[in-house]
Design a protein around this motif. Structure first.
Motif, mmCIF file in Angstrom:
data_model
loop_
_atom_site.group_PDB
_atom_site.id
_atom_site.type_symbol
_atom_site.label_atom_id
_atom_site.label_comp_id
_atom_site.label_asym_id
_atom_site.label_seq_id
_atom_site.Cartn_x
_atom_site.Cartn_y
_atom_site.Cartn_z
ATOM 1 N N CYS A 133 0.854 -1.187 0.000
ATOM 2 C CA CYS A 133 0.000 0.000 0.000
ATOM 3 C C CYS A 133 0.887 1.232 0.000
ATOM 4 O O CYS A 133 2.092 1.139 0.212
ATOM 5 C CB CYS A 133 -0.946 0.018 1.193
ATOM 6 S SG CYS A 133 -2.374 1.094 0.875
ATOM 7 N N CYS A 135 -0.247 4.132 1.806
ATOM 8 C CA CYS A 135 -0.670 5.073 2.857
ATOM 9 C C CYS A 135 0.400 5.323 3.920
ATOM 10 O O CYS A 135 0.426 6.389 4.528
ATOM 11 C CB CYS A 135 -1.978 4.624 3.501
ATOM 12 S SG CYS A 135 -1.959 2.967 4.191
ATOM 13 N N CYS A 143 -4.347 5.820 0.404
ATOM 14 C CA CYS A 143 -3.794 4.560 -0.097
ATOM 15 C C CYS A 143 -3.486 4.586 -1.598
ATOM 16 O O CYS A 143 -3.450 3.533 -2.237
ATOM 17 C CB CYS A 143 -4.753 3.422 0.217
ATOM 18 S SG CYS A 143 -5.079 3.232 1.969
HETATM 19 ZN ZN ZN Z 1 -3.348 1.876 2.698
#
Ligand code: ZN
Ligand code: PBG
Length: 338
Positions: A133, A135, A143
């Motif tokens: 991801c 984030c 994200c």
């Molecule tokens: Zn994420």
């Protein structure tokens, strides 16, 4: 004449006599379709970019952020106890580590890639899965890559996330697990793995049915990945969205996912069962997330129940629903308990 005189009438329905089937500990275990084993468990690890760090995460009992130098001393004893798999999460702490594109996610000198290399060489029996991801690495904490108006740019995000997954695969990850929820990322990742000649040995576990909600709080605390504005409701599923979850599961199967994951677990047992029904020929995983783990700890501390009893009960519920793989913060305890 009756030899077994009894005052109980046996003329009634005998199908209601169930106790004999589970009056012994062994026969109780026979009643479960699936027994919890160490092979089913994946342990999440938070890896920082400060190599010597080992800091407890306040909202996640017994869990730490660790630098790469701390991994082997921590993991070697767990491997000896039967730990089979970990899931790596990068937690960059350097102030310069975050930008709009999440550039640090696939930095070859970053914590995840360093950890993959180290674990593959030092603990070769350990199966390495990597959460994929952006984030943890984006300045805004979302994200994916954002447009000017703050919404996700799906095409750019898929392109970037599939690059990150490929980098982890090249570094030696056995499994890449995209948790970003951008549409089409399973296909994007699979194509890059095929192109790179890695698709035959790198497994793709999709967080297919990942619901939005309040159960990821401690994780975001641990990973420093709280969105700086807005929330994740436009890409994580609405808690009532059973139909959407079924569509997401089917979509990801068609796009080449090797394992379907449902997350969180205990509030979504019907979705785990749906996943098992829809993806009959694939393993189904469930993630007992940070908020579920923290809740169980808090309730045990408050005297509501015994921690170990609830760790088992919640995990057995997840297996009964249909999962054969469980991502859990209880793994170190289970290695002692099982
Ligand atoms: Zn994420
Ligand atoms: C990253 C990611 C998250 C979790 C797994 N991967 C956080 C989120 O989506 O907000 C949650 C895990 C947990 O709460 O234990 N996208």
């Amino acid at each position: 004449t009756s030899t077994t005189a009894t005052s109980v009438s046996i003329s009634g329905d005998i199908s209601s006599q169930l106790h004999a089937g589970y009056s012994h500990p062994l026969t109780r275990s026979w009643q479960a379709e699936r027994q919890l084993t160490k092979e089913m468990l994946i342990y999440p690890l938070f890896i920082t970019d400060n190599p010597d760090e080992e800091t407890p995460i306040p909202s996640l009992p017994n869990q730490y952020r660790r630098g790469v130098n701390r991994l082997i001393p921590f993991l070697a004893p767990l491997v000896r106890k039967g730990l089979r798999s970990v899931m790596l999460f990068g937690v960059p702490l350097h102030p310069s580590a975050k930008d709009a594109l999440g550039t640090a996610a696939d930095d070859p000198s970053g914590p995840v890639i360093q950890a993959i290399r180290l674990l593959r060489s030092r603990l070769p029996q350990l199966y390495i899965t990597t959460d994929v991801c952006l984030c943890e690495y984006t300045s805004h904490g979302h994200c994916g890559i954002l447009r000017e108006d703050g919404t996700l740019d799906n095409a750019q995000s898929v392109d970037r996330i599939s690059d990150v997954a490929l980098a982890y695969a090249v570094a030696g990850a056995h499994c890449v697990a995209p948790s970003d929820m951008n549409d089409g990322r399973v296909r994007g990742i699979k194509l890059k793995l095929i192109e790179a000649g890695l698709a035959h040995r790198v497994l793709l576990m999709s967080y297919s049915a990942k619901f939005s909600g309040c159960l990821y709080g401690p994780f975001r605390d641990a990973a420093g990945s709280c969105p700086s504005f807005g929330d994740r409701r436009c890409y994580q599923l609405p808690p009532g969205g059973r139909g959407l979850a079924r569509r997401a599961i089917q979509r990801d199967m068609n796009e080449g996912a090797d394992i379907i994951m449902v997350k969180p677990a205990s509030s979504y047992l019907d979705i785990i069962r749906d996943a098992k029904d829809l993806a009959q020929d694939l393993p189904v995983a469930a993630y007992q997330v940070s908020g579920e783990f923290a809740m169980i700890h808090a309730a045990a501390k408050a005297g509501v129940f015994d921690l170990k009893a609830m760790a088992f009960e919640s995990t057995e519920g997840i297996l009964r629903a249909g999962a054969g793989i469980v991502v859990s913060y209880f793994v170190p305890e289970f290695l002692d308990w099982l």
